[in-house]
Write a protein that holds these residues in place. Structure first.
Motif, short mmCIF file in Angstrom:
data_model
loop_
_atom_site.label_atom_id
_atom_site.label_comp_id
_atom_site.label_asym_id
_atom_site.label_seq_id
_atom_site.Cartn_x
_atom_site.Cartn_y
_atom_site.Cartn_z
N ILE A 40 0.83 -1.21 0.00
CA ILE A 40 0.00 0.00 0.00
C ILE A 40 0.86 1.26 0.00
O ILE A 40 0.67 2.15 -0.82
N ILE A 41 1.82 1.32 0.91
CA ILE A 41 2.64 2.52 1.05
C ILE A 41 3.68 2.65 -0.05
O ILE A 41 3.93 3.74 -0.56
N MET A 42 4.25 1.51 -0.47
CA MET A 42 5.36 1.56 -1.43
C MET A 42 4.92 1.19 -2.86
O MET A 42 5.74 1.15 -3.75
N GLN A 43 3.63 0.92 -3.05
CA GLN A 43 3.09 0.53 -4.35
C GLN A 43 3.89 -0.62 -4.97
O GLN A 43 4.37 -0.53 -6.10
N ARG A 44 4.01 -1.68 -4.20
CA ARG A 44 4.71 -2.89 -4.62
C ARG A 44 3.72 -4.04 -4.67
O ARG A 44 2.65 -3.96 -4.08
N THR A 45 4.12 -5.11 -5.32
CA THR A 45 3.23 -6.26 -5.43
C THR A 45 3.37 -7.23 -4.25
O THR A 45 2.52 -8.08 -4.06
N ASN A 46 4.45 -7.13 -3.49
CA ASN A 46 4.58 -8.00 -2.32
C ASN A 46 4.94 -7.17 -1.09
O ASN A 46 5.29 -6.00 -1.20
N GLY A 47 4.86 -7.82 0.07
CA GLY A 47 5.04 -7.10 1.32
C GLY A 47 6.38 -7.26 1.98
O GLY A 47 6.52 -6.98 3.16
N THR A 48 7.39 -7.69 1.23
CA THR A 48 8.71 -7.92 1.81
C THR A 48 9.72 -6.91 1.29
O THR A 48 9.85 -6.70 0.09
N LEU A 49 10.42 -6.29 2.23
CA LEU A 49 11.52 -5.37 1.90
C LEU A 49 12.82 -6.01 2.34
O LEU A 49 12.88 -6.65 3.40
N ARG A 50 13.87 -5.80 1.55
CA ARG A 50 15.16 -6.39 1.87
C ARG A 50 16.24 -5.31 1.88
O ARG A 50 16.37 -4.56 0.92
N GLY A 51 16.98 -5.26 2.97
CA GLY A 51 18.07 -4.31 3.10
C GLY A 51 17.63 -2.97 3.64
O GLY A 51 16.47 -2.59 3.58
N LYS A 52 18.61 -2.26 4.19
CA LYS A 52 18.33 -0.99 4.85
C LYS A 52 17.76 0.08 3.92
O LYS A 52 16.92 0.86 4.33
N ALA A 53 18.18 0.12 2.66
CA ALA A 53 17.69 1.16 1.76
C ALA A 53 16.18 1.04 1.55
O ALA A 53 15.44 2.03 1.64
N GLU A 54 15.70 -0.19 1.28
CA GLU A 54 14.26 -0.38 1.09
C GLU A 54 13.49 -0.14 2.38
O GLU A 54 12.42 0.48 2.37
N ILE A 55 14.02 -0.64 3.48
CA ILE A 55 13.35 -0.46 4.77
C ILE A 55 13.31 1.01 5.16
O ILE A 55 12.28 1.51 5.62
N ARG A 56 14.40 1.72 4.96
CA ARG A 56 14.44 3.16 5.28
C ARG A 56 13.37 3.92 4.50
O ARG A 56 12.67 4.76 5.06
N ALA A 57 13.24 3.64 3.21
CA ALA A 57 12.24 4.33 2.38
C ALA A 57 10.82 4.09 2.93
O ALA A 57 10.00 5.01 3.00
N PHE A 58 10.54 2.86 3.33
CA PHE A 58 9.24 2.52 3.90
C PHE A 58 9.01 3.25 5.22
O PHE A 58 7.94 3.84 5.44
N LEU A 59 9.98 3.19 6.12
CA LEU A 59 9.84 3.85 7.42
C LEU A 59 9.69 5.36 7.27
O LEU A 59 8.89 5.99 7.97
N ALA A 60 10.45 5.96 6.36
CA ALA A 60 10.36 7.41 6.14
C ALA A 60 8.99 7.79 5.60
O ALA A 60 8.40 8.79 6.03
N GLU A 61 8.47 7.01 4.66
CA GLU A 61 7.15 7.32 4.10
C GLU A 61 6.06 7.12 5.15
O GLU A 61 5.14 7.91 5.23
N GLY A 62 6.20 6.08 5.96
CA GLY A 62 5.24 5.88 7.04
C GLY A 62 5.24 7.03 8.03
O GLY A 62 4.19 7.49 8.47
N ALA A 63 6.42 7.52 8.37
CA ALA A 63 6.53 8.67 9.28
C ALA A 63 5.93 9.93 8.65
O ALA A 63 5.28 10.72 9.33
N ARG A 64 6.14 10.09 7.36
CA ARG A 64 5.61 11.26 6.67
C ARG A 64 4.08 11.29 6.70
O ARG A 64 3.47 12.35 6.79
#
Length: 111
Positions: A40-64
Motif C-alpha cells: 500500500i505505502i510503497m506501491q509494490r506487489t509484495n510485502g517484503t523489503l530487503r536491506g536498509k535502503a528499502e526499509i528506510r524508504a518505507f519507514l520514512a514514508e510511514g513517518a511522513r
C-alpha cells in the motif's frame, strides 16, 4: 537491559517520534521487513523489503504520513521474548479510543 528489552523501547520511541535514522539503526544491513502495509505505502506487489535502503524508504514514508487518527502508540508494556524473537502488540482498544491493531514481531541476533 537485554537486547529484547532494548529493542522494545528503542523501536517504539523512534517510531513514535518519527526518527527514521534511529529506527534504521536498529536493523542489520541485510534485514528483511514484512508488512501488509508495504504494498500500500510503497506501491509494490509484495510485502517484503530487503536491506536498509528499502526499509528506510518505507519507514520514512510511514513517518511522513502520520499523525493520523488510527495511530495512538498505546501499548500495555507487555511483550514476549524467547529464542531471538520479540513480540508485542499495539491493541485496538486504548484508554483514549480505538487505534489500528498492530502486532510487531522482530527477530534479533548478536545482542
Amino acid at each position: 537491559m537485554n537486547t529484547a528489552e532494548y529493542l522494545y523501547h528503542a523501536w517504539h520511541d523512534a517510531a513514535k517520534s518519527r526518527d527514521t535514522d534511529a529506527l534504521i539503526a536498529l536493523y542489520y544491513d541485510d534485514a528483511e521487513l514484512e508488512s501488509p502495509l508495504v504494498p500500500i505505502i510503497m506501491q509494490r506487489t509484495n510485502g517484503t523489503l530487503r536491506g536498509k535502503a528499502e526499509i528506510r524508504a518505507f519507514l520514512a514514508e510511514g513517518a511522513r504520513r502520520r499523525p493520523n487518527e488510527w495511530v495512538r502508540w498505546y501499548r500495555d508494556a507487555r511483550y514476549y521474548t524467547g529464542d531471538g524473537t520479540l513480540i508485542w502488540e499495539y491493541p485496538r482498544q486504548t484508554p483514549d479510543g480505538n487505534q489500528v491493531d498492530i502486532l510487531e514481531v522482530m527477530q534479533h541476533r548478536d545482542g
